[in-house]
Write an enzyme that holds these catalytic residues in place. Structure first.
Site, PDB file in Angstrom:
ATOM      1  N   GLY A 134      50.913 -46.251   0.219  1.00 38.67           N
ATOM      2  CA  GLY A 134      51.199 -47.468   1.070  1.00 38.67           C
ATOM      3  C   GLY A 134      52.700 -47.460   0.520  1.00 38.67           C
ATOM      4  O   GLY A 134      53.986 -48.382   0.381  1.00 38.67           O
ATOM      5  N   GLU A 169      48.996 -52.800  -3.617  1.00 38.45           N
ATOM      6  CA  GLU A 169      47.286 -52.045  -3.346  1.00 38.45           C
ATOM      7  C   GLU A 169      46.377 -52.220  -3.928  1.00 38.45           C
ATOM      8  O   GLU A 169      45.054 -52.456  -3.742  1.00 38.45           O
ATOM      9  CB  GLU A 169      47.974 -50.780  -2.740  1.00 38.45           C
TER      10      GLU A 169
HETATM   11  O1  0RQ Z   1      50.700 -31.726 -11.093  1.00 42.22           O
HETATM   12  O2  0RQ Z   1      49.177 -32.348 -12.839  1.00 42.22           O
HETATM   13  O3  0RQ Z   1      49.139 -30.419 -11.929  1.00 42.22           O
HETATM   14  O4  0RQ Z   1      50.785 -30.998 -13.233  1.00 42.22           O
HETATM   15  O5  0RQ Z   1      52.123 -33.748  -9.402  1.00 42.22           O
HETATM   16  O6  0RQ Z   1      52.704 -35.742 -10.916  1.00 42.22           O
HETATM   17  O7  0RQ Z   1      53.933 -36.682 -13.353  1.00 42.22           O
HETATM   18  O8  0RQ Z   1      51.626 -36.798 -12.955  1.00 42.22           O
HETATM   19  O9  0RQ Z   1      52.490 -38.572 -11.862  1.00 42.22           O
HETATM   20  O10 0RQ Z   1      50.613 -39.035 -10.798  1.00 42.22           O
HETATM   21  O11 0RQ Z   1      52.655 -40.100 -10.706  1.00 42.22           O
HETATM   22  O12 0RQ Z   1      52.543 -38.466  -9.534  1.00 42.22           O
HETATM   23  C1  0RQ Z   1      54.581 -38.905  -6.001  1.00 42.22           C
HETATM   24  C2  0RQ Z   1      51.623 -37.541  -6.918  1.00 42.22           C
HETATM   25  C3  0RQ Z   1      53.545 -38.599  -8.988  1.00 42.22           C
HETATM   26  C4  0RQ Z   1      52.005 -39.748  -6.571  1.00 42.22           C
HETATM   27  C5  0RQ Z   1      53.049 -39.154  -6.791  1.00 42.22           C
HETATM   28  C6  0RQ Z   1      53.179 -32.448 -10.226  1.00 42.22           C
HETATM   29  C7  0RQ Z   1      53.255 -32.770 -11.278  1.00 42.22           C
HETATM   30  C8  0RQ Z   1      52.036 -33.650 -11.836  1.00 42.22           C
HETATM   31  C9  0RQ Z   1      51.419 -35.863 -10.425  1.00 42.22           C
HETATM   32  P1  0RQ Z   1      49.656 -30.962 -12.526  1.00 42.22           P
HETATM   33  P2  0RQ Z   1      52.785 -37.035 -11.969  1.00 42.22           P
HETATM   34  P3  0RQ Z   1      52.320 -39.293 -10.657  1.00 42.22           P
HETATM   35  C10 0RQ Z   1      50.557 -46.711  -4.280  1.00 42.22           C
HETATM   36  C11 0RQ Z   1      51.459 -45.933  -3.644  1.00 42.22           C
HETATM   37  C12 0RQ Z   1      52.793 -40.636  -3.043  1.00 42.22           C
HETATM   38  C13 0RQ Z   1      52.079 -42.107  -2.250  1.00 42.22           C
HETATM   39  C14 0RQ Z   1      52.035 -44.171  -3.394  1.00 42.22           C
HETATM   40  C15 0RQ Z   1      51.643 -40.411  -5.105  1.00 42.22           C
HETATM   41  C16 0RQ Z   1      50.869 -33.917  -9.729  1.00 42.22           C
HETATM   42  O13 0RQ Z   1      52.807 -40.842  -7.283  1.00 42.22           O
HETATM   43  O14 0RQ Z   1      51.057 -39.758  -4.867  1.00 42.22           O
HETATM   44  O15 0RQ Z   1      53.566 -43.844  -3.746  1.00 42.22           O
HETATM   45  N1  0RQ Z   1      52.563 -40.660  -4.967  1.00 42.22           N
HETATM   46  N2  0RQ Z   1      51.805 -44.800  -2.475  1.00 42.22           N
HETATM   47  O16 0RQ Z   1      53.446 -31.352 -12.714  1.00 42.22           O
HETATM   48  C17 0RQ Z   1      56.802 -29.513  -9.023  1.00 42.22           C
HETATM   49  C18 0RQ Z   1      57.379 -31.704  -9.091  1.00 42.22           C
HETATM   50  C19 0RQ Z   1      57.002 -31.666  -9.452  1.00 42.22           C
HETATM   51  C20 0RQ Z   1      55.333 -32.127  -9.317  1.00 42.22           C
HETATM   52  C21 0RQ Z   1      55.626 -33.898 -10.127  1.00 42.22           C
HETATM   53  N3  0RQ Z   1      59.175 -31.916  -8.821  1.00 42.22           N
HETATM   54  N4  0RQ Z   1      57.497 -30.409  -8.281  1.00 42.22           N
HETATM   55  N5  0RQ Z   1      55.530 -30.213  -9.391  1.00 42.22           N
HETATM   56  N6  0RQ Z   1      55.044 -33.100  -9.830  1.00 42.22           N
HETATM   57  N7  0RQ Z   1      56.593 -33.406  -9.765  1.00 42.22           N
HETATM   58  C22 0RQ Z   1      49.326 -45.886  -4.097  1.00 42.22           C
HETATM   59  C23 0RQ Z   1      48.217 -45.185  -2.857  1.00 42.22           C
HETATM   60  O17 0RQ Z   1      48.843 -46.004  -1.403  1.00 42.22           O
HETATM   61  C24 0RQ Z   1      47.342 -45.641  -2.860  1.00 42.22           C
END
Ligand code: 0RQ
Length: 501
Positions: free
Chosen positions: A386, A292
């Site tokens: 995605g 993507e």
């Molecule tokens: O929050 O910054 O406030 O502390 O979630 O987590 O570890 O920075 O990880 O930026 O890779 O995001 C799933 C959200 C992960 C992302 C997700 C909190 C954590 C932090 C972000 P803070 P990280 P990332 C192609 C594919 C769905 C869409 C997708 C996502 C924030 O990967 O949006 O995959 N995926 N698209 O602290 C409470 C938990 C937590 C939590 C993380 N277990 N409980 N808070 N956090 N785990 C792209 C597109 O489709 C456009």
């Protein structure tokens, strides 16, 4: 040199303040934009002002806002701040918009990205009143040179009653030839196979089409995309990347995938970027991406020659990455192809090409169900994006995560996920800094042991094992997927009550 050379459309050039009068209360508005690239730079702010003025007169003024994916503070952010959005789809990462969604003030439709255009065509979303689309140039014959993302622009331009174009002089004019917009899609029962058998095959046009009669305004801008900085990979990301690379090497050695792997899809964020960085120091060569978003890690791999070509729908670069791309743009022509998101994410193509998908997650449960979108069941983070399009249809799929969040207070591995985006039937490989759980071909109970032992943080492992063992003992006649229903979500309840699991 002028970017607008179509005689008819030259007559529609105006200011954002005049153009925005084409958008009225209750309109559904389809904007360009995907991961902060190619979103309109002028109309959202002008619309913010129009909405705030209407509200100050006591008038209701809210729109339905549809995009390709996430935009930026000067698009999603300003419209949310004005209280001007009633519904939003299909993916959002803006904190102000997220807050309104979680407060119930914006209805959010978290659609799979590959579905968003076709659901529009199926008539599931209602009428699209206005399209606001950023382009790099308008050619003499009225064809549009797309910019740094394609997203849902083709569908918005075709479906909208009225079209506002933003011609952004910041977008390189040399973008002409970087895009492949597929115009062969039909509706069931008239659909035909999409004839794409190689990630870099061209099946469409380099240009977007628009009916000039629908273009009510053309606005010129000169403003950069929202470019996200990347932090250098930390020890956790390095460890996760190492496990993924070792696994891929073993798969090649076992003869299940070729030495040049299969087309790669990589999600956004620092962990995904670290995996890409890790590929640069590896023995893998002649790789290709069918993904993507083209982020810095992929640009590095193109520069080093480790990756020969990238098919995507959008850029998602840092400021440094953008400068590098702009300085060397001619060297990337033919090696980068941007497509509509209904094609970049198309299940038929992901499955045919045998994509290797790598995405982030919020949490997984011990049986391998993955939550990508919600905190403690109810609060949306970004959306599914995605990840579902790729996961279910991939040859191999990975979910990558630090084993804990919030400084160790929260476990990424729980007895039962508080929301399911990717079911245990879809999820193949889960990776944390501690190790990798290969779940292929395993029963739920075997998966549980592997996830707990290989991926969970040692501080949460005993409690997870204890849950698993007590769940097996509780109903010995029903242990296919052992659960203690009164306890399964107690970790999340504890998090809500105490801030820690
Ligand atoms: O929050 O910054 O406030 O502390 O979630 O987590 O570890 O920075 O990880 O930026 O890779 O995001 C799933 C959200 C992960 C992302 C997700 C909190 C954590 C932090 C972000 P803070 P990280 P990332 C192609 C594919 C769905 C869409 C997708 C996502 C924030 O990967 O949006 O995959 N995926 N698209 O602290 C409470 C938990 C937590 C939590 C993380 N277990 N409980 N808070 N956090 N785990 C792209 C597109 O489709 C456009």
């Amino acid at each position: 040199m002028s970017r607008i050379t179509c005689p008819v459309l030259t007559t529609r050039v105006t200011t954002a303040e005049v153009a925005v009068e084409q958008i009225g209360p209750g309109d559904n508005v389809g904007m360009s934009g995907f991961t902060g690239a190619g979103y309109p730079k002028a109309i959202p702010t002008a619309l913010h002002d129009r909405i705030v003025a209407a509200h100050s007169r006591g008038e209701d003024f809210r729109i339905g806002l549809w995009t390709g994916a996430s935009t930026a503070p000067d698009a999603d952010g300003v419209l949310a701040e004005a209280g001007g959005v009633s519904s939003r789809l299909p993916y959002n990462s803006d904190p102000t918009m997220r807050d309104l969604i979680n407060r119930g003030e914006v209805d959010y439709v978290d659609a799979h990205l590959s579905h968003s255009a076709q659901h529009m065509w199926f008539g599931f979303y209602g009428n699209l009143d206005v399209a606001v689309v950023e382009v790099a140039a308008i050619l003499p014959n009225g064809l549009l040179v797309p910019g740094s993302s394609v997203g849902n622009n083709k569908t918005w331009l075709e479906q909208a009653d009225r079209v506002v174009l933003e011609v952004n002089h910041w977008q390189p004019r040399e973008f002409e030839g970087f895009h492949d917009v597929y115009y062969g899609a039909a509706l069931p029962p008239g659909r035909r196979p999409i004839q794409l058998t190689d990630p870099m095959e061209r099946i469409g046009d380099p240009y977007l089409r628009v009916d000039p009669a629908k273009v009510v305004a053309v606005v010129e801008t000169d403003r950069p995309d929202r470019n996200s900085p990347f932090s250098p990979p930390d020890a956790t990301s390095h460890a996760i990347a190492g496990h993924v690379l070792d696994f891929l090497s073993a798969e090649v050695a076992a003869g299940r995938i070729p030495p040049s792997l299969l087309p790669l899809q990589s999600g956004v964020g620092n962990v995904a970027n670290a995996v890409l960085a890790g590929l640069d120091g590896s023995d893998f060569t002649d790789l290709v991406a069918f993904t993507e978003v083209l982020q810095d890690g992929l640009l590095d791999l193109l520069d080093s020659g480790t990756v020969r070509a990238v098919s995507a729908t959008s850029f998602g670069l840092s400021d440094v990455g953008v400068e590098r791309f702009r300085d060397n743009i001619s060297s990337y022509k033919g090696r980068i192809l941007l497509r509509s998101e209904e094609i970049s994410n198309h299940p038929e193509l992901v499955r045919r090409l045998g994509v290797i998908a790598m995405n982030g997650m919020i949490e997984a449960d011990i049986y391998g169900n993955v939550n990508s979108t919600h905190i403690a069941g109810s609060a949306i983070m970004n959306g599914i994006g995605g990840s579902g399009d790729f996961t279910r249809n991939a040859f191999l799929n990975f979910f990558l995560t630090p084993s804990t969040a919030k400084g160790g207070a929260v476990s990424a591995f729980v007895p039962m996920v508080s929301h399911v985006d990717h079911t245990e039937h879809d999820v193949q490989i889960i990776v944390s800094e501690h190790g990798l759980a290969d779940l292929r071909g395993l029963s739920p109970r075997a998966r549980a042991l592997r996830i707990i032992t290989n991926c969970a943080d040692p501080s949460f492992r005993p409690a997870l094992l204890d849950y698993f063992e007590r769940a097996q003992a509780a109903r010995p006649q029903a242990v296919h997927t052992p659960h203690l229903l009164d306890e399964a979500l107690s970790w999340h309840q504890r998090l809500l009550e105490t801030g820690s699991m």
